[in-house]
Design a protein around this motif. Structure first.
Motif, PDB file in Angstrom:
ATOM      1  N   GLY A 100       0.839  -1.199   0.000  1.00 12.84           N
ATOM      2  CA  GLY A 100       0.000   0.000   0.000  1.00 12.84           C
ATOM      3  C   GLY A 100       0.869   1.242   0.000  1.00 12.84           C
ATOM      4  N   THR A 101       0.638   2.100  -1.004  1.00 11.71           N
ATOM      5  CA  THR A 101       1.404   3.337  -1.073  1.00 11.71           C
ATOM      6  C   THR A 101       0.460   4.473  -1.442  1.00 11.71           C
ATOM      7  N   VAL A 102       1.002   5.631  -1.836  1.00 12.15           N
ATOM      8  CA  VAL A 102       0.149   6.763  -2.213  1.00 12.15           C
ATOM      9  C   VAL A 102       0.638   7.371  -3.534  1.00 12.15           C
ATOM     10  N   HIS A 103      -0.254   8.132  -4.150  1.00 12.85           N
ATOM     11  CA  HIS A 103      -0.038   8.655  -5.501  1.00 12.85           C
ATOM     12  C   HIS A 103       1.313   9.356  -5.678  1.00 12.85           C
ATOM     13  N   LYS A 104       1.702  10.171  -4.708  1.00 13.87           N
ATOM     14  CA  LYS A 104       2.902  10.998  -4.908  1.00 13.87           C
ATOM     15  C   LYS A 104       4.185  10.182  -5.113  1.00 13.87           C
ATOM     16  N   PHE A 105       4.174   8.914  -4.714  1.00 13.38           N
ATOM     17  CA  PHE A 105       5.382   8.094  -4.888  1.00 13.38           C
ATOM     18  C   PHE A 105       5.394   7.305  -6.200  1.00 13.38           C
ATOM     19  N   MET A 106       4.265   7.368  -6.952  1.00 16.30           N
ATOM     20  CA  MET A 106       4.114   6.429  -8.063  1.00 16.30           C
ATOM     21  C   MET A 106       5.118   6.625  -9.206  1.00 16.30           C
ATOM     22  N   GLU A 129      -6.290  -5.984   2.261  1.00 15.62           N
ATOM     23  CA  GLU A 129      -6.828  -5.216   3.399  1.00 15.62           C
ATOM     24  C   GLU A 129      -5.681  -4.619   4.221  1.00 15.62           C
ATOM     25  N   THR A 130      -4.690  -5.468   4.530  1.00 17.83           N
ATOM     26  CA  THR A 130      -3.556  -4.979   5.324  1.00 17.83           C
ATOM     27  C   THR A 130      -2.808  -3.898   4.546  1.00 17.83           C
ATOM     28  N   ALA A 131      -2.591  -4.144   3.250  1.00 11.20           N
ATOM     29  CA  ALA A 131      -1.872  -3.155   2.437  1.00 11.20           C
ATOM     30  C   ALA A 131      -2.640  -1.835   2.397  1.00 11.20           C
ATOM     31  N   THR A 132      -3.970  -1.920   2.409  1.00  9.59           N
ATOM     32  CA  THR A 132      -4.779  -0.699   2.379  1.00  9.59           C
ATOM     33  C   THR A 132      -4.564   0.108   3.654  1.00  9.59           C
ATOM     34  N   SER A 133      -4.532  -0.560   4.802  1.00 11.66           N
ATOM     35  CA  SER A 133      -4.320   0.230   6.022  1.00 11.66           C
ATOM     36  C   SER A 133      -2.902   0.777   6.094  1.00 11.66           C
ATOM     37  N   VAL A 134      -1.927   0.057   5.541  1.00 16.39           N
ATOM     38  CA  VAL A 134      -0.556   0.602   5.490  1.00 16.39           C
ATOM     39  C   VAL A 134      -0.530   1.863   4.620  1.00 16.39           C
ATOM     40  N   GLY A 135      -1.154   1.795   3.435  1.00 18.82           N
ATOM     41  CA  GLY A 135      -1.162   2.941   2.520  1.00 18.82           C
ATOM     42  C   GLY A 135      -1.939   4.120   3.081  1.00 18.82           C
ATOM     43  N   ASN A 136      -3.032   3.818   3.764  1.00 21.32           N
ATOM     44  CA  ASN A 136      -3.891   4.891   4.289  1.00 21.32           C
ATOM     45  C   ASN A 136      -3.205   5.730   5.368  1.00 21.32           C
ATOM     46  N   ARG A 137      -2.089   5.245   5.945  1.00 15.04           N
ATOM     47  CA  ARG A 137      -1.326   6.071   6.898  1.00 15.04           C
ATOM     48  C   ARG A 137      -0.845   7.350   6.234  1.00 15.04           C
ATOM     49  N   ARG A 138      -0.697   7.311   4.909  1.00 11.53           N
ATOM     50  CA  ARG A 138      -0.087   8.453   4.208  1.00 11.53           C
ATOM     51  C   ARG A 138      -1.047   9.212   3.305  1.00 11.53           C
ATOM     52  N   GLY A 139      -2.310   8.801   3.254  1.00 13.60           N
ATOM     53  CA  GLY A 139      -3.276   9.445   2.368  1.00 13.60           C
ATOM     54  C   GLY A 139      -4.221   8.403   1.816  1.00 13.60           C
ATOM     55  N   LYS A 140      -4.620   8.582   0.559  1.00 10.93           N
ATOM     56  CA  LYS A 140      -5.533   7.592  -0.039  1.00 10.93           C
ATOM     57  C   LYS A 140      -4.699   6.455  -0.618  1.00 10.93           C
ATOM     58  N   ALA A 141      -4.889   5.252  -0.076  1.00 12.06           N
ATOM     59  CA  ALA A 141      -4.028   4.127  -0.445  1.00 12.06           C
ATOM     60  C   ALA A 141      -4.175   3.727  -1.908  1.00 12.06           C
ATOM     61  N   ILE A 142      -3.034   3.457  -2.533  1.00 10.06           N
ATOM     62  CA  ILE A 142      -2.996   2.782  -3.838  1.00 10.06           C
ATOM     63  C   ILE A 142      -2.367   1.416  -3.563  1.00 10.06           C
ATOM     64  N   ILE A 143      -3.033   0.362  -4.029  1.00 14.52           N
ATOM     65  CA  ILE A 143      -2.528  -0.977  -3.732  1.00 14.52           C
ATOM     66  C   ILE A 143      -1.826  -1.552  -4.954  1.00 14.52           C
ATOM     67  N   LEU A 144      -0.577  -1.926  -4.775  1.00 17.53           N
ATOM     68  CA  LEU A 144       0.195  -2.555  -5.848  1.00 17.53           C
ATOM     69  C   LEU A 144       0.263  -4.046  -5.575  1.00 17.53           C
ATOM     70  N   SER A 145       0.029  -4.865  -6.617  1.00 19.36           N
ATOM     71  CA  SER A 145       0.251  -6.292  -6.394  1.00 19.36           C
ATOM     72  C   SER A 145       1.589  -6.679  -7.010  1.00 19.36           C
ATOM     73  N   ILE A 146       2.272  -7.535  -6.270  1.00 21.20           N
ATOM     74  CA  ILE A 146       3.670  -7.878  -6.557  1.00 21.20           C
ATOM     75  C   ILE A 146       3.736  -9.350  -6.949  1.00 21.20           C
ATOM     76  N   ARG A 147       4.351  -9.658  -8.069  1.00 21.01           N
ATOM     77  CA  ARG A 147       4.476 -11.067  -8.493  1.00 21.01           C
ATOM     78  C   ARG A 147       5.639 -11.710  -7.733  1.00 21.01           C
ATOM     79  N   ALA A 148       5.334 -12.066  -6.481  1.00 25.61           N
ATOM     80  CA  ALA A 148       6.391 -12.484  -5.548  1.00 25.61           C
ATOM     81  C   ALA A 148       7.021 -13.816  -5.957  1.00 25.61           C
ATOM     82  N   GLN A 149       6.185 -14.757  -6.400  1.00 23.65           N
ATOM     83  CA  GLN A 149       6.760 -16.059  -6.774  1.00 23.65           C
ATOM     84  C   GLN A 149       7.672 -15.932  -7.999  1.00 23.65           C
TER      85      GLN A 149
END
Ligand code: HQG
Length: 179
Positions: A100-106, A129-149
């Motif tokens: 979860g991050t915010v627009h200004k970092f994109m 859900e967890t990523a959303t609360s992490v992102g919301n600490r800084r504004g309106k959350a943007i959720i990125l999905s990561i191809r971890a495997q």
């Protein structure tokens, strides 16, 4: 203990165990452990062993752990002290992890991927859900999905902290689904 007291102690522990142990002249070992007795004798914020145990047990994100005999304590993740090495075993991640991050970092993230910034790892969540609360600490959350495997297949290492936060060193842009 009042919620206010609990929060004050938790924030204090994050400060001394993740970022600035020198605030109270505390020594962390190379794996981030501090002596409980050194923390209890600090002069900046007074609390008892019972209060400390309550904060650790009830912490909303389970940020801290004791060793087996409760003589040492450390933060489970989130450090900015570069010399702390958590000594976790690499683990295979699920196919996708979330950040979860915010627009200004994109713009920067699209160019350079997810970087550790001030901390020792990039922090990833197992669900949106967890990523959303992490992102919301800084504004309106943007959720990125990561191809971890896919990252793991290319040799990137993943670690799972005691409190179930996924940690890695860098997520290059090609593994991030931006839409
Ligand atoms: C962003 C909290 C520009 C990144 C949470 C984030 C988490 C970039 C910020 C834990 C970037 C760093 C960690 C790039 C990443 N350019 N910005 N290339 N790459 N960023 O706080 O993941 O309450 O260090 O998106 O719940 O937000 O402290 O990381 O917005 O688990 O226990 O740079 O902290 O837990 O911020 O949060 P952070 P985070 P606690």
């Amino acid at each position: 203990m009042t919620p206010n007291n609990t929060k004050r102690i938790s924030k204090f522990l994050s400060l001394i165990l993740r970022h600035s142990p020198e605030t109270i002249n505390l020594k962390l070992d190379k794996n981030g452990w501090a002596n409980v007795s050194d923390i209890l004798s600090n002069k900046k914020l007074r609390f008892s062993i019972e209060e400390l145990k309550e904060v650790v047990a009830n912490n909303d994100k389970q940020r801290f752990s004791f060793n087996e005999d409760n003589t040492k304590i450390r933060a489970n993740q989130g450090h900015s002290i570069r010399s702390v090495e958590l000594d976790l075993e690499p683990q295979s991640p699920p196919p996708f992890l979330y950040h979860g991050t915010v627009h200004k970092f994109m713009v920067d993230i699209k160019k350079n991927g997810l970087q550790k910034m001030n901390r020792n790892h990039v922090h990833l969540s197992k669900d949106r859900e967890t990523a959303t609360s992490v992102g919301n600490r800084r504004g309106k959350a943007i959720i990125l999905s990561i191809r971890a495997q896919d990252m793991e297949k290319e040799g990137f290492k993943f670690f799972l902290s005691e409190n179930k936060v996924w940690l890695t060193d860098l997520v290059p842009p090609k593994f991030i689904n931006f839409k």
